[in-house]
Design a protein around this motif. Structure first.
Motif, PDB file in Angstrom:
ATOM      1  N   VAL A  15       0.828  -1.194   0.000  1.00  0.00           N
ATOM      2  CA  VAL A  15       0.000   0.000   0.000  1.00  0.00           C
ATOM      3  C   VAL A  15       0.868   1.250   0.000  1.00  0.00           C
ATOM      4  O   VAL A  15       0.582   2.223  -0.695  1.00  0.00           O
ATOM      5  CB  VAL A  15      -0.976  -0.017   1.197  1.00  0.00           C
ATOM      6  CG1 VAL A  15      -1.683   1.307   1.350  1.00  0.00           C
ATOM      7  CG2 VAL A  15      -1.988  -1.123   1.013  1.00  0.00           C
ATOM      8  N   GLN A  20       0.925   6.830  -1.408  1.00  0.00           N
ATOM      9  CA  GLN A  20      -0.120   7.491  -0.645  1.00  0.00           C
ATOM     10  C   GLN A  20       0.463   7.963   0.669  1.00  0.00           C
ATOM     11  O   GLN A  20       1.540   7.546   1.077  1.00  0.00           O
ATOM     12  CB  GLN A  20      -1.277   6.539  -0.388  1.00  0.00           C
ATOM     13  CG  GLN A  20      -1.967   6.095  -1.643  1.00  0.00           C
ATOM     14  CD  GLN A  20      -3.023   5.042  -1.353  1.00  0.00           C
ATOM     15  OE1 GLN A  20      -3.093   4.495  -0.281  1.00  0.00           O
ATOM     16  NE2 GLN A  20      -3.839   4.753  -2.347  1.00  0.00           N
ATOM     17  N   ILE A  25      -2.448   5.649   5.612  1.00  0.00           N
ATOM     18  CA  ILE A  25      -2.438   4.199   5.450  1.00  0.00           C
ATOM     19  C   ILE A  25      -2.266   3.529   6.809  1.00  0.00           C
ATOM     20  O   ILE A  25      -2.939   2.538   7.113  1.00  0.00           O
ATOM     21  CB  ILE A  25      -1.327   3.754   4.485  1.00  0.00           C
ATOM     22  CG1 ILE A  25      -1.562   4.321   3.091  1.00  0.00           C
ATOM     23  CG2 ILE A  25      -1.226   2.231   4.427  1.00  0.00           C
ATOM     24  CD1 ILE A  25      -2.877   3.933   2.457  1.00  0.00           C
ATOM     25  N   GLN A  38     -12.447   5.815   4.337  1.00  0.00           N
ATOM     26  CA  GLN A  38     -11.154   5.147   4.229  1.00  0.00           C
ATOM     27  C   GLN A  38     -11.127   4.205   3.025  1.00  0.00           C
ATOM     28  O   GLN A  38     -10.147   4.162   2.283  1.00  0.00           O
ATOM     29  CB  GLN A  38     -10.845   4.377   5.515  1.00  0.00           C
ATOM     30  CG  GLN A  38     -10.557   5.254   6.701  1.00  0.00           C
ATOM     31  CD  GLN A  38     -10.475   4.462   7.995  1.00  0.00           C
ATOM     32  OE1 GLN A  38     -11.165   3.452   8.169  1.00  0.00           O
ATOM     33  NE2 GLN A  38      -9.623   4.923   8.903  1.00  0.00           N
ATOM     34  N   TYR A  41     -10.891   6.268  -0.055  1.00  0.00           N
ATOM     35  CA  TYR A  41      -9.556   6.853  -0.185  1.00  0.00           C
ATOM     36  C   TYR A  41      -8.590   5.855  -0.823  1.00  0.00           C
ATOM     37  O   TYR A  41      -7.817   6.212  -1.711  1.00  0.00           O
ATOM     38  CB  TYR A  41      -9.036   7.294   1.189  1.00  0.00           C
ATOM     39  CG  TYR A  41      -7.622   7.804   1.160  1.00  0.00           C
ATOM     40  CD1 TYR A  41      -7.342   9.111   0.790  1.00  0.00           C
ATOM     41  CD2 TYR A  41      -6.554   6.974   1.478  1.00  0.00           C
ATOM     42  CE1 TYR A  41      -6.039   9.571   0.745  1.00  0.00           C
ATOM     43  CE2 TYR A  41      -5.254   7.425   1.439  1.00  0.00           C
ATOM     44  CZ  TYR A  41      -4.998   8.728   1.074  1.00  0.00           C
ATOM     45  OH  TYR A  41      -3.708   9.182   1.015  1.00  0.00           O
ATOM     46  N   LEU A  42      -8.617   4.601  -0.368  1.00  0.00           N
ATOM     47  CA  LEU A  42      -7.728   3.587  -0.928  1.00  0.00           C
ATOM     48  C   LEU A  42      -7.927   3.452  -2.434  1.00  0.00           C
ATOM     49  O   LEU A  42      -6.967   3.433  -3.205  1.00  0.00           O
ATOM     50  CB  LEU A  42      -7.967   2.232  -0.249  1.00  0.00           C
ATOM     51  CG  LEU A  42      -7.504   2.095   1.189  1.00  0.00           C
ATOM     52  CD1 LEU A  42      -7.992   0.772   1.780  1.00  0.00           C
ATOM     53  CD2 LEU A  42      -5.997   2.194   1.285  1.00  0.00           C
ATOM     54  N   TYR A  46      -5.398   5.236  -5.449  1.00  0.00           N
ATOM     55  CA  TYR A  46      -4.735   4.267  -6.317  1.00  0.00           C
ATOM     56  C   TYR A  46      -5.063   4.552  -7.782  1.00  0.00           C
ATOM     57  O   TYR A  46      -4.200   4.455  -8.640  1.00  0.00           O
ATOM     58  CB  TYR A  46      -5.141   2.841  -5.964  1.00  0.00           C
ATOM     59  CG  TYR A  46      -4.436   1.826  -6.827  1.00  0.00           C
ATOM     60  CD1 TYR A  46      -3.151   1.406  -6.520  1.00  0.00           C
ATOM     61  CD2 TYR A  46      -5.042   1.309  -7.968  1.00  0.00           C
ATOM     62  CE1 TYR A  46      -2.491   0.494  -7.320  1.00  0.00           C
ATOM     63  CE2 TYR A  46      -4.387   0.406  -8.771  1.00  0.00           C
ATOM     64  CZ  TYR A  46      -3.111  -0.004  -8.444  1.00  0.00           C
ATOM     65  OH  TYR A  46      -2.460  -0.898  -9.264  1.00  0.00           O
ATOM     66  N   CYS A  90     -14.086  -2.328  -4.264  1.00  0.00           N
ATOM     67  CA  CYS A  90     -12.925  -3.041  -4.814  1.00  0.00           C
ATOM     68  C   CYS A  90     -13.198  -3.546  -6.232  1.00  0.00           C
ATOM     69  O   CYS A  90     -12.369  -3.379  -7.130  1.00  0.00           O
ATOM     70  CB  CYS A  90     -12.538  -4.206  -3.917  1.00  0.00           C
ATOM     71  SG  CYS A  90     -11.844  -3.711  -2.330  1.00  0.00           S
ATOM     72  N   LEU A 137      -6.909  -3.953   3.880  1.00  0.00           N
ATOM     73  CA  LEU A 137      -5.696  -3.838   3.070  1.00  0.00           C
ATOM     74  C   LEU A 137      -5.334  -5.173   2.428  1.00  0.00           C
ATOM     75  O   LEU A 137      -4.830  -5.207   1.304  1.00  0.00           O
ATOM     76  CB  LEU A 137      -4.549  -3.310   3.915  1.00  0.00           C
ATOM     77  CG  LEU A 137      -4.704  -1.850   4.348  1.00  0.00           C
ATOM     78  CD1 LEU A 137      -3.587  -1.451   5.283  1.00  0.00           C
ATOM     79  CD2 LEU A 137      -4.765  -0.925   3.158  1.00  0.00           C
ATOM     80  N   VAL A 140      -7.698  -5.463  -0.576  1.00  0.00           N
ATOM     81  CA  VAL A 140      -7.281  -4.527  -1.617  1.00  0.00           C
ATOM     82  C   VAL A 140      -6.045  -5.045  -2.336  1.00  0.00           C
ATOM     83  O   VAL A 140      -5.964  -5.003  -3.568  1.00  0.00           O
ATOM     84  CB  VAL A 140      -7.031  -3.122  -1.017  1.00  0.00           C
ATOM     85  CG1 VAL A 140      -6.271  -2.235  -1.980  1.00  0.00           C
ATOM     86  CG2 VAL A 140      -8.343  -2.472  -0.644  1.00  0.00           C
TER      87      VAL A 140
END
Length: 171
Positions: A15, A20, A25, A38, A41-42, A46, A90, A137, A140
């Motif tokens: 990550v 980022q 993170i 959150q 944001y991920l 990305y 996702c 995470l 992801v």
């Protein structure tokens, strides 16, 4: 215990390699519950839809504006996100799912079912489950790996098809 530690470490390294904000993170990794903000944001950082310094609300708006997810499946940025809605983000961001159900309806239910089928989430996790930062995470990272592997296979297939067309043309 060692496996959990290595998984967490790999998630953090993977990550953080996205460039980022490391603080953000780490906040996600250490959180007991992942929020809509959150999760957004991920995906949004990305994909390059928002900067590293973007707020959670900006990330949610970017995903909705770019048709990654539908607004009806997004909640308040501070609300805990159910696993099915996280899976929906996702699948929308990394094109993990090729099923007819998800392709037709783009709903959290079908995204959750597909990620379970790929074994990216344990089969005992329900769609209503609120996941931790480490679990988020991990999911992801698996989705990104799937997307990159699929993209490479598609590029290889396209290259081979182009070569076959050229061979036919110059026979």
């Amino acid at each position: 215990m060692r496996r959990l530690f290595l998984t967490g470490l790999l998630c953090v390294l993977g990550v953080c390699s996205w460039a980022q904000s490391a603080d953000k993170i780490l906040d996600i990794l250490n959180s007991e519950t992942v929020t809509y903000g959150q999760a957004s944001y991920l995906a949004a950082t990305y994909l390059g839809l928002v900067s590293d310094e973007a707020s959670d609300e900006e990330a949610i708006s970017a995903l909705i504006d770019n048709s990654i997810v539908k607004a009806k499946y997004m909640g308040n940025s501070e609300a805990a996100i159910p696993l099915a809605n996280f899976c929906n983000i996702c699948c929308g961001a990394w094109y993990v799912v090729d099923s007819i159900g998800y392709s037709t309806f783009k709903s959290p239910y079908y995204a959750w079912k597909e990620l379970r089928a790929f074994k990216y989430i344990p089969s005992q996790y329900t769609q209503e489950r609120i996941i931790t930062g480490a679990e988020a995470l991990n999911i992801v990272t698996r989705c990104i790996e799937h997307h990159e592997r699929d993209s490479q296979e598609r590029r290889t297939r396209d290259f081979i098809n182009e070569q076959e067309k050229l061979n036919e043309k110059y026979k």
